[in-house]
Motif scaffolding. Structure first.
Motif, PDB file in Angstrom:
ATOM      1  N   ARG A  48       0.833  -0.693  -0.007  1.00  0.00           N
ATOM      2  CA  ARG A  48      -0.062  -0.514   0.016  1.00  0.00           C
ATOM      3  C   ARG A  48       0.586   1.028   0.002  1.00  0.00           C
ATOM      4  N   ALA A  49       1.925   1.480   0.579  1.00  0.00           N
ATOM      5  CA  ALA A  49       2.618   2.484   0.689  1.00  0.00           C
ATOM      6  C   ALA A  49       3.378   2.824   0.378  1.00  0.00           C
ATOM      7  N   HIS A  50       3.779   2.003  -0.615  1.00  0.00           N
ATOM      8  CA  HIS A  50       5.117   1.318  -1.666  1.00  0.00           C
ATOM      9  C   HIS A  50       4.806   1.381  -2.499  1.00  0.00           C
ATOM     10  N   GLU A  51       3.899   1.393  -3.184  1.00  0.00           N
ATOM     11  CA  GLU A  51       3.806   0.739  -4.294  1.00  0.00           C
ATOM     12  C   GLU A  51       3.806   0.203  -5.706  1.00  0.00           C
ATOM     13  N   PRO A  52       4.622  -1.228  -5.029  1.00  0.00           N
ATOM     14  CA  PRO A  52       5.661  -1.876  -5.820  1.00  0.00           C
ATOM     15  C   PRO A  52       5.529  -1.928  -7.388  1.00  0.00           C
ATOM     16  N   VAL A  53       6.545  -1.881  -8.455  1.00  0.00           N
ATOM     17  CA  VAL A  53       5.830  -2.386  -9.120  1.00  0.00           C
ATOM     18  C   VAL A  53       5.660  -4.430  -9.294  1.00  0.00           C
ATOM     19  N   VAL A  54       6.778  -5.175  -8.202  1.00  0.00           N
ATOM     20  CA  VAL A  54       6.858  -6.209  -8.938  1.00  0.00           C
ATOM     21  C   VAL A  54       6.968  -6.698  -7.164  1.00  0.00           C
ATOM     22  N   THR A  55       6.297  -7.721  -6.308  1.00  0.00           N
ATOM     23  CA  THR A  55       5.824  -8.175  -5.039  1.00  0.00           C
ATOM     24  C   THR A  55       6.734  -9.655  -4.793  1.00  0.00           C
ATOM     25  N   THR A  56       7.172 -10.377  -4.370  1.00  0.00           N
ATOM     26  CA  THR A  56       7.746 -11.721  -3.527  1.00  0.00           C
ATOM     27  C   THR A  56       7.094 -11.854  -2.747  1.00  0.00           C
ATOM     28  N   LEU A  57       6.492 -13.273  -2.336  1.00  0.00           N
ATOM     29  CA  LEU A  57       5.510 -13.914  -1.469  1.00  0.00           C
ATOM     30  C   LEU A  57       5.837 -15.144  -1.036  1.00  0.00           C
ATOM     31  N   ASP A  58       5.964 -15.338   0.589  1.00  0.00           N
ATOM     32  CA  ASP A  58       6.619 -16.633   0.557  1.00  0.00           C
ATOM     33  C   ASP A  58       4.647 -17.528   0.820  1.00  0.00           C
ATOM     34  N   ILE A  59       4.759 -18.388   0.788  1.00  0.00           N
ATOM     35  CA  ILE A  59       3.419 -18.950   1.283  1.00  0.00           C
ATOM     36  C   ILE A  59       3.624 -18.947   2.987  1.00  0.00           C
ATOM     37  N   GLY A  60       4.469 -20.516   3.588  1.00  0.00           N
ATOM     38  CA  GLY A  60       3.982 -19.946   4.980  1.00  0.00           C
ATOM     39  C   GLY A  60       4.828 -19.134   5.600  1.00  0.00           C
ATOM     40  N   LEU A  61       3.451 -18.069   6.242  1.00  0.00           N
ATOM     41  CA  LEU A  61       3.902 -16.541   6.682  1.00  0.00           C
ATOM     42  C   LEU A  61       3.219 -17.043   8.061  1.00  0.00           C
ATOM     43  N   PRO A  62       4.279 -15.973   8.593  1.00  0.00           N
ATOM     44  CA  PRO A  62       3.508 -16.673  10.349  1.00  0.00           C
ATOM     45  C   PRO A  62       1.828 -15.448  10.182  1.00  0.00           C
ATOM     46  N   GLY A  63       1.455 -16.141  10.989  1.00  0.00           N
ATOM     47  CA  GLY A  63       0.285 -15.219  10.660  1.00  0.00           C
ATOM     48  C   GLY A  63      -0.971 -15.502   9.523  1.00  0.00           C
ATOM     49  N   ILE A  64      -1.361 -14.384   8.838  1.00  0.00           N
ATOM     50  CA  ILE A  64      -2.161 -15.134   8.017  1.00  0.00           C
ATOM     51  C   ILE A  64      -1.248 -15.087   6.978  1.00  0.00           C
ATOM     52  N   ASP A  65      -0.761 -16.497   6.109  1.00  0.00           N
ATOM     53  CA  ASP A  65      -0.734 -17.482   5.311  1.00  0.00           C
ATOM     54  C   ASP A  65      -0.573 -16.817   3.613  1.00  0.00           C
ATOM     55  N   GLY A  66       0.142 -16.600   2.597  1.00  0.00           N
ATOM     56  CA  GLY A  66       1.024 -16.546   1.417  1.00  0.00           C
ATOM     57  C   GLY A  66      -0.252 -16.514   0.570  1.00  0.00           C
ATOM     58  N   PHE A  67      -1.580 -17.492   0.310  1.00  0.00           N
ATOM     59  CA  PHE A  67      -2.591 -17.376   0.031  1.00  0.00           C
ATOM     60  C   PHE A  67      -3.279 -16.024  -0.070  1.00  0.00           C
ATOM     61  N   GLU A  68      -3.709 -16.438   1.151  1.00  0.00           N
ATOM     62  CA  GLU A  68      -4.845 -14.744   2.083  1.00  0.00           C
ATOM     63  C   GLU A  68      -3.913 -13.538   1.574  1.00  0.00           C
ATOM     64  N   THR A  69      -2.424 -13.764   2.094  1.00  0.00           N
ATOM     65  CA  THR A  69      -2.008 -12.019   1.937  1.00  0.00           C
ATOM     66  C   THR A  69      -2.089 -11.816   0.274  1.00  0.00           C
TER      67      THR A  69
END
Length: 271
Positions: A48-69
């Motif tokens: 939201r804050a940085h408006e990235p061109v690309v984002t990489t995302l791990d699935i096994g994250l603490p809290g909400i997982d990568g799918f929900e993220t």
């Protein structure tokens, strides 16, 4: 997202510090400013804050997982989204793509492969038509194998299956595509397609009645420079994107009007 600007930002959402450091290095070498986050919620705020061109995302994250993220990111941003995970099961690939990912890379990954995939994505326009941004497909994955009658193995018809329409457009049975405008029309109606769906349809129209394998189509999505990186996961991704495309077209795989499956080979336009 401003692809034309000089500032290129990548957001890295990864809870493993070593992998996070490796990703920072890969993107820094490619000319990106990097922002990192260790949780899904922090990653969403970074996007939201940085408006990235690309984002990489791990699935096994603490809290909400990568799918929900991914789903939450896709609701607020058209950033190119690459999911990185140690999971290679087909269901995880499908869930990742349906959650909004543009690409899916399993760990351990080769930094050169990741960089090539990202650069290939950036060379493709993000806009689909009339200025609308590319959003991820949410249609359900196919529940079974897609197939067509044995006639699909017959000799290809003449290339006249695709007709030249207005200048800059190609047409097949009332389905029209303009690469320059990134627009697809079905009759008089403009269709909302994702970048991947548009590119798959464009590749099939360009091929006319020639059969394209899943590997061919995966390479078309990623650019010729990464043809040698095509994996089984890439081929499964093609199946998902193709199922979503057919759903948007209202095309029944068992009695197709526009796209038919050649069993054991790939896809082509109907006669």
């Amino acid at each position: 997202m401003r692809l034309g600007s000089e500032r290129r930002v990548a957001v890295i959402i990864e809870d493993d510090a070593d992998i996070r450091s490796l990703l920072e290095s890969v993107f820094a070498q490619a000319g990106f400013e990097t922002i990192t986050a260790a949780t899904g919620l922090d990653g969403i705020e970074a996007v939201r804050a940085h408006e990235p061109v690309v984002t990489t995302l791990d699935i096994g994250l603490p809290g909400i997982d990568g799918f929900e993220t991914a789903r939450r990111i896709r609701a607020v941003s058209d950033t190119y989204l690459v999911m990185l995970t140690a999971r290679s099961d087909e269901i995880d690939t499908l869930q990742g793509l349906e959650a909004g990912a543009d690409d899916y890379v399993t760990k351990p990954f080769r930094p050169r492969e990741l960089r090539a995939r990202v650069e290939a994505m950036l060379r493709r326009p993000r806009v689909t038509h009339a200025g609308s941004s590319d959003t991820a497909a949410t249609a359900a994955a196919p529940s079974g194998a897609m197939h067509t009658p044995d006639a699909a193995h017959a000799a290809p018809a003449a290339p006249a299956a695709v007709a030249d329409a207005a200048p800059g457009w190609i047409e097949h049975r009332g389905l029209r595509l303009s690469s320059a405008e990134r627009r697809v029309q079905q009759g008089d109606v403009d269709l909302e397609l994702t970048r991947s769906e548009f590119d798959l349809l464009g590749a099939l129209l360009d091929a006319r009645r020639r059969v394209l394998s899943k590997a061919d189509l995966a390479a078309a999505l990623h650019d010729d420079s990464v043809t040698h990186f095509v994996t089984e996961g890439d081929k499964r991704a093609v199946e998902v994107h193709m199922a979503n495309l057919r759903k948007k077209l209202g095309d029944d795989p068992s009695a197709p009007r526009w796209i038919e499956t050649v069993r054991g080979v790939g896809y082509r336009l109907t006669a």
